[in-house]
Design a protein around this motif. Structure first.
Motif, PDB file in Angstrom:
ATOM      1  N   THR A  47     -16.468 107.123 -11.898  1.00 23.90           N
ATOM      2  CA  THR A  47     -15.201 106.647 -11.334  1.00 23.90           C
ATOM      3  C   THR A  47     -15.185 105.127 -11.259  1.00 23.90           C
ATOM      4  OG1 THR A  47     -14.872 108.673 -10.044  1.00 23.90           O
ATOM      5  CG2 THR A  47     -13.714 106.700  -9.288  1.00 23.90           C
ATOM      6  N   ALA A  48     -16.305 104.548 -10.832  1.00 25.41           N
ATOM      7  CA  ALA A  48     -16.402 103.086 -10.763  1.00 25.41           C
ATOM      8  C   ALA A  48     -16.262 102.469 -12.146  1.00 25.41           C
ATOM      9  CB  ALA A  48     -17.731 102.681 -10.119  1.00 25.41           C
ATOM     10  N   LYS A  49     -16.942 103.053 -13.122  1.00 23.44           N
ATOM     11  CA  LYS A  49     -16.878 102.519 -14.487  1.00 23.44           C
ATOM     12  C   LYS A  49     -15.461 102.606 -15.031  1.00 23.44           C
ATOM     13  CE  LYS A  49     -19.060 102.940 -19.036  1.00 23.44           C
ATOM     14  NZ  LYS A  49     -19.686 101.598 -19.043  1.00 23.44           N
ATOM     15  N   GLN A  50     -14.787 103.723 -14.799  1.00 18.42           N
ATOM     16  CA  GLN A  50     -13.424 103.897 -15.288  1.00 18.42           C
ATOM     17  C   GLN A  50     -12.448 102.947 -14.595  1.00 18.42           C
ATOM     18  OE1 GLN A  50     -12.926 108.120 -14.648  1.00 18.42           O
ATOM     19  NE2 GLN A  50     -13.861 108.651 -16.622  1.00 18.42           N
ATOM     20  N   ALA A  51     -12.803 102.495 -13.398  1.00 13.88           N
ATOM     21  CA  ALA A  51     -11.970 101.521 -12.678  1.00 13.88           C
ATOM     22  C   ALA A  51     -12.204 100.098 -13.172  1.00 13.88           C
ATOM     23  CB  ALA A  51     -12.244 101.607 -11.178  1.00 13.88           C
ATOM     24  N   GLY A  52     -13.158  99.925 -14.077  1.00  8.74           N
ATOM     25  CA  GLY A  52     -13.450  98.600 -14.600  1.00  8.74           C
ATOM     26  C   GLY A  52     -14.502  97.860 -13.815  1.00  8.74           C
TER      27      GLY A  52
ATOM     28  N   PHE B  59     -14.516 111.282  -2.736  1.00 13.64           N
ATOM     29  CA  PHE B  59     -13.618 110.189  -2.396  1.00 13.64           C
ATOM     30  C   PHE B  59     -12.282 110.780  -1.946  1.00 13.64           C
ATOM     31  CE2 PHE B  59     -15.498 106.810  -5.531  1.00 13.64           C
ATOM     32  CZ  PHE B  59     -16.715 106.910  -4.876  1.00 13.64           C
ATOM     33  N   ALA B  60     -11.685 110.199  -0.917  1.00  9.68           N
ATOM     34  CA  ALA B  60     -10.354 110.613  -0.504  1.00  9.68           C
ATOM     35  C   ALA B  60      -9.379 110.434  -1.667  1.00  9.68           C
ATOM     36  CB  ALA B  60      -9.896 109.792   0.696  1.00  9.68           C
ATOM     37  N   ASP B  61      -8.364 111.289  -1.738  1.00  8.65           N
ATOM     38  CA  ASP B  61      -7.420 111.249  -2.856  1.00  8.65           C
ATOM     39  C   ASP B  61      -6.790 109.873  -3.012  1.00  8.65           C
ATOM     40  OD1 ASP B  61      -7.953 113.877  -3.398  1.00  8.65           O
ATOM     41  OD2 ASP B  61      -6.162 114.664  -2.405  1.00  8.65           O
ATOM     42  N   TRP B  62      -6.434 109.251  -1.884  1.00  8.98           N
ATOM     43  CA  TRP B  62      -5.744 107.956  -1.969  1.00  8.98           C
ATOM     44  C   TRP B  62      -6.673 106.865  -2.515  1.00  8.98           C
ATOM     45  CZ3 TRP B  62      -8.072 104.472   1.273  1.00  8.98           C
ATOM     46  CH2 TRP B  62      -8.730 104.968   2.407  1.00  8.98           C
ATOM     47  N   SER B  63      -7.988 107.001  -2.288  1.00 10.20           N
ATOM     48  CA  SER B  63      -8.943 106.054  -2.876  1.00 10.20           C
ATOM     49  C   SER B  63      -9.068 106.285  -4.375  1.00 10.20           C
ATOM     50  CB  SER B  63     -10.321 106.197  -2.230  1.00 10.20           C
ATOM     51  OG  SER B  63     -10.300 105.822  -0.882  1.00 10.20           O
ATOM     52  N   ALA B  64      -9.254 107.543  -4.757  1.00  6.37           N
ATOM     53  CA  ALA B  64      -9.448 107.879  -6.165  1.00  6.37           C
ATOM     54  C   ALA B  64      -8.230 107.498  -6.998  1.00  6.37           C
ATOM     55  CB  ALA B  64      -9.739 109.371  -6.297  1.00  6.37           C
ATOM     56  N   GLU B  65      -7.039 107.739  -6.457  1.00  4.32           N
ATOM     57  CA  GLU B  65      -5.810 107.419  -7.188  1.00  4.32           C
ATOM     58  C   GLU B  65      -5.689 105.920  -7.433  1.00  4.32           C
ATOM     59  OE1 GLU B  65      -2.802 109.095  -4.743  1.00  4.32           O
ATOM     60  OE2 GLU B  65      -3.324 111.167  -5.251  1.00  4.32           O
ATOM     61  N   ARG B  66      -6.035 105.124  -6.431  1.00  2.00           N
ATOM     62  CA  ARG B  66      -5.943 103.670  -6.583  1.00  2.00           C
ATOM     63  C   ARG B  66      -6.964 103.148  -7.589  1.00  2.00           C
ATOM     64  NH1 ARG B  66      -3.349 105.071  -2.370  1.00  2.00           N
ATOM     65  NH2 ARG B  66      -1.825 103.706  -1.339  1.00  2.00           N
ATOM     66  N   LEU B  67      -8.169 103.681  -7.554  1.00  2.00           N
ATOM     67  CA  LEU B  67      -9.179 103.265  -8.516  1.00  2.00           C
ATOM     68  C   LEU B  67      -8.759 103.620  -9.945  1.00  2.00           C
ATOM     69  CD1 LEU B  67     -12.500 104.221  -6.675  1.00  2.00           C
ATOM     70  CD2 LEU B  67     -11.447 101.964  -6.867  1.00  2.00           C
ATOM     71  N   LYS B  68      -8.144 104.776 -10.120  1.00  2.00           N
ATOM     72  CA  LYS B  68      -7.687 105.192 -11.441  1.00  2.00           C
ATOM     73  C   LYS B  68      -6.608 104.253 -11.963  1.00  2.00           C
ATOM     74  CE  LYS B  68      -5.884 109.178 -13.977  1.00  2.00           C
ATOM     75  NZ  LYS B  68      -5.446 110.609 -13.874  1.00  2.00           N
ATOM     76  N   THR B  69      -5.667 103.866 -11.097  1.00  2.00           N
ATOM     77  CA  THR B  69      -4.580 102.965 -11.509  1.00  2.00           C
ATOM     78  C   THR B  69      -5.115 101.585 -11.844  1.00  2.00           C
ATOM     79  OG1 THR B  69      -3.017 104.181 -10.107  1.00  2.00           O
ATOM     80  CG2 THR B  69      -2.352 101.993 -10.834  1.00  2.00           C
ATOM     81  N   ILE B  70      -6.052 101.101 -11.031  1.00  2.00           N
ATOM     82  CA  ILE B  70      -6.681  99.804 -11.328  1.00  2.00           C
ATOM     83  C   ILE B  70      -7.392  99.868 -12.670  1.00  2.00           C
ATOM     84  CG2 ILE B  70      -8.499  98.195 -10.618  1.00  2.00           C
ATOM     85  CD1 ILE B  70      -7.817  98.985  -7.702  1.00  2.00           C
ATOM     86  N   GLY B  71      -8.046 100.995 -12.947  1.00  2.00           N
ATOM     87  CA  GLY B  71      -8.748 101.171 -14.207  1.00  2.00           C
ATOM     88  C   GLY B  71      -7.809 101.091 -15.407  1.00  2.00           C
ATOM     89  N   SER B  72      -6.610 101.652 -15.274  1.00  2.00           N
ATOM     90  CA  SER B  72      -5.631 101.581 -16.360  1.00  2.00           C
ATOM     91  C   SER B  72      -5.225 100.137 -16.620  1.00  2.00           C
ATOM     92  CB  SER B  72      -4.401 102.428 -16.013  1.00  2.00           C
ATOM     93  OG  SER B  72      -4.749 103.790 -15.886  1.00  2.00           O
ATOM     94  N   TRP B  73      -5.059  99.356 -15.553  1.00  2.00           N
ATOM     95  CA  TRP B  73      -4.719  97.935 -15.711  1.00  2.00           C
ATOM     96  C   TRP B  73      -5.884  97.178 -16.347  1.00  2.00           C
ATOM     97  CZ3 TRP B  73      -6.604  93.239 -14.158  1.00  2.00           C
ATOM     98  CH2 TRP B  73      -5.760  92.131 -14.303  1.00  2.00           C
ATOM     99  N   MET B  74      -7.106  97.465 -15.897  1.00  2.00           N
ATOM    100  CA  MET B  74      -8.280  96.781 -16.430  1.00  2.00           C
ATOM    101  C   MET B  74      -8.496  97.101 -17.910  1.00  2.00           C
ATOM    102  SD  MET B  74      -9.954  94.741 -14.365  1.00  2.00           S
ATOM    103  CE  MET B  74     -11.677  94.749 -14.874  1.00  2.00           C
ATOM    104  N   ALA B  75      -8.164  98.308 -18.325  1.00  2.00           N
ATOM    105  CA  ALA B  75      -8.345  98.685 -19.725  1.00  2.00           C
ATOM    106  C   ALA B  75      -7.547  97.762 -20.646  1.00  2.00           C
ATOM    107  CB  ALA B  75      -7.930 100.141 -19.931  1.00  2.00           C
ATOM    108  N   ILE B  76      -6.419  97.260 -20.174  1.00  2.00           N
ATOM    109  CA  ILE B  76      -5.567  96.366 -20.960  1.00  2.00           C
ATOM    110  C   ILE B  76      -5.967  94.906 -20.785  1.00  2.00           C
ATOM    111  CG2 ILE B  76      -3.195  95.497 -21.220  1.00  2.00           C
ATOM    112  CD1 ILE B  76      -2.243  98.280 -20.297  1.00  2.00           C
ATOM    113  N   ASN B  77      -6.332  94.527 -19.559  1.00  2.00           N
ATOM    114  CA  ASN B  77      -6.447  93.107 -19.214  1.00  2.00           C
ATOM    115  C   ASN B  77      -7.861  92.627 -18.901  1.00  2.00           C
ATOM    116  OD1 ASN B  77      -3.443  92.477 -19.105  1.00  2.00           O
ATOM    117  ND2 ASN B  77      -3.561  94.172 -17.644  1.00  2.00           N
ATOM    118  N   GLN B  78      -8.871  93.455 -19.131  1.00  2.00           N
ATOM    119  CA  GLN B  78     -10.219  93.124 -18.683  1.00  2.00           C
ATOM    120  C   GLN B  78     -10.782  91.838 -19.307  1.00  2.00           C
ATOM    121  OE1 GLN B  78     -12.502  96.585 -19.694  1.00  2.00           O
ATOM    122  NE2 GLN B  78     -12.472  96.199 -21.885  1.00  2.00           N
TER     123      GLN B  78
END
Length: 462
Positions: free
Chosen positions: A91-96, A317-336
């Motif tokens: 999960t951490a890796k996928q979040a960037g 991880f609580a759902d609200w934590s996991a969801e935020r990490l996933k969204t950040i990861g999508s942004w990082m995939a483009i802008n890392q």
């Protein structure tokens, strides 16, 4: 001639050590983004004690003045059967994120690993009987993340020899079990528990990226120096933060604020919600947009962002934590590329009265305790910069206008080869003048973007 030869030989022999000193920090300065994990017995109670919501979050043992023997009974129910180190690190890796910092011992004194020097630990005292650090070390190796370990240094409410001085004498001490503050001798605790446990952490789990110390409190300069020597001897490449105490440390820490704490290496540690540990009453969570804004601001100022998640008592991880990490990861995939391996540009941002006012408005909360947050919540449009080699990255935070004017870039200070928008293949129109750079974004620049933070890549002529 002989003297010259000897001097030259000494200089040559010193070069490897000089480079080694530099190399220790290279990964930290390049990686920029890490995951903080506050997990302990406090996850089991999740913000409640004896039928009421507690104050102080994961510090509730102090606020409720709970005797050690009573607090220790929480371990009887702590059985996180859904804990999956592989899932956490993935999960951490996928979040960037490039590294994780796991709490091996918080202020309650309970070790979240198998400690031979103290049986007050997760393996000996809980039905779980597993060592999370060993499993995290394996997962970090698998996914290429650095394992870093948090250790509460100057507070330990399970030990009789830990005096404190914040905010006043005995202000964060266990005075209900051990009331005589003047009889407490920090060095006894230091020799009996700190040094043995730090030795365990640096010899059992392979390479450790950072020993993330917290609350130095009453540690002496000699003890901080001794601890530094111990770390350097056991793992010469292991970094340690400034909370080792007394001016030592490879980097400084800004807690719950985005303000640089050092002109050199520094790290901002912040929470997604209100608390560090999991608390079921937590209902105020930073949006992915705000969290990405924080990441950008910290990196633009030359720092790292350590974003905290408090896992639940079952190990998830609580759902609200996991969801935020996933969204950040999508942004990082483009802008890392605008984050990793970058440095602050000659200008941090496009300064204007509005952003300056926001900074002042969000710096009023200065009381630092268990539940504290001085990070800004604004999402007004602004512009930040990072750079690497012959490239300038321009972050358009919470941007709403296809027309961009960059007053910090003009024809006198830059010769531009090309301007692109990360994640968008369409050609960018731009005009460089003596006063500014004007950029026209594609009409679809803001389509299908969950986080409205866009990055212009300006390539300079070499």
């Amino acid at each position: 001639m002989k003297k010259f030869y000897l001097i030259t030989l000494l200089v040559i022999n010193s070069i490897p050590s000089l480079f080694a000193q530099t190399d220790r920090m290279d990964w930290f300065k390049a990686d920029k983004f890490g995951l903080f994990l506050h997990w302990g017995l406090y996850a089991q109670t999740a913000g409640d004690w004896k039928g009421h919501a507690v104050k102080g979050g994961e510090h509730f043992m102090l606020y409720e003045r709970i005797p050690v023997k009573e607090y220790a009974r929480i371990a009887n129910q702590f059985n996180p059967v859904k804990f999956d180190a592989d899932q956490w690190v993935r999960t951490a890796k996928q979040a960037g994120m490039k590294y994780i910092v796991f709490t091996t011992k918080h202020h309650d004194g309970f070790a979240m690993y198998e400690s031979e020097s103290s049986d007050y630990n997760i393996v000996k005292r809980t039905p779980f009987k597993r060592d999370p650090v060993a499993e995290l070390a394996k997962a970090c190796k698998k996914y290429g993340l650095k394992l870093c370990l948090y250790y509460s240094l100057g507070r330990d409410w399970a030990d009789p020899d830990v005096p404190t001085n914040w905010p006043v004498k005995a202000g964060r001490s266990n005075t209900w079990d051990y009331p005589d503050e003047d009889s407490k001798v920090f060095n006894r605790y230091f020799e009996r528990k700190v040094k043995p446990q730090i030795t365990e952490l640096l010899t059992k789990y392979g390479p450790i990226g950072v020993l993330w110390f917290d609350t130095p409190e009453m540690i002496s300069k000699a003890e901080s120096a001794e601890l530094k020597t111990l770390v350097n001897r056991l793992q010469p490449n292991c970094l340690f933060n400034s909370r080792i105490g007394n001016g030592f440390g490879d980097f400084s820490v800004s807690e719950q604020t985005l303000t640089p704490s050092s002109k050199k290496a520094w790290e901002s540690c912040i929470t997604i919600g209100q608390n560090w540990g999991y608390n079921k009453h937590d209902s105020v969570w930073k949006s992915p947009e705000v969290l990405v804004r924080h990441l950008v601001e910290v990196v633009a100022n030359g720092g790292n962002l350590l974003l905290n998640v408090g896992p639940k008592s079952d190990g998830t991880f609580a759902d609200w934590s996991a969801e935020r990490l996933k969204t950040i990861g999508s942004w990082m995939a483009i802008n890392q590329e605008a984050i990793y391996n970058t440095r602050p540009w000659k200008y941090v941002k496009e300064q204007n009265a509005e952003t300056a006012k926001n900074e002042v408005d969000n710096s009023k909360n200065t009381i630092k305790d268990a539940v504290f947050d001085a990070t800004p919540s604004t999402t007004k449009p602004d512009i930040y910069y990072t750079a690497k080699e012959n490239t300038i990255y321009v972050f358009l935070r919470s941007w709403k206008d296809p027309e961009v004017t960059l007053n910090k870039i003009n024809s006198e200070m830059a010769s531009i080869k090309n301007v692109t928008l990360l994640g968008n293949a369409k050609k960018i129109k731009w005009i460089l003048s003596d006063s500014d750079l004007k950029v026209s974004l594609p009409l679809d620049y803001n389509q299908n973007i969950a986080v409205p933070v866009y990055v212009l890549k300006i390539t300079l002529n070499s």
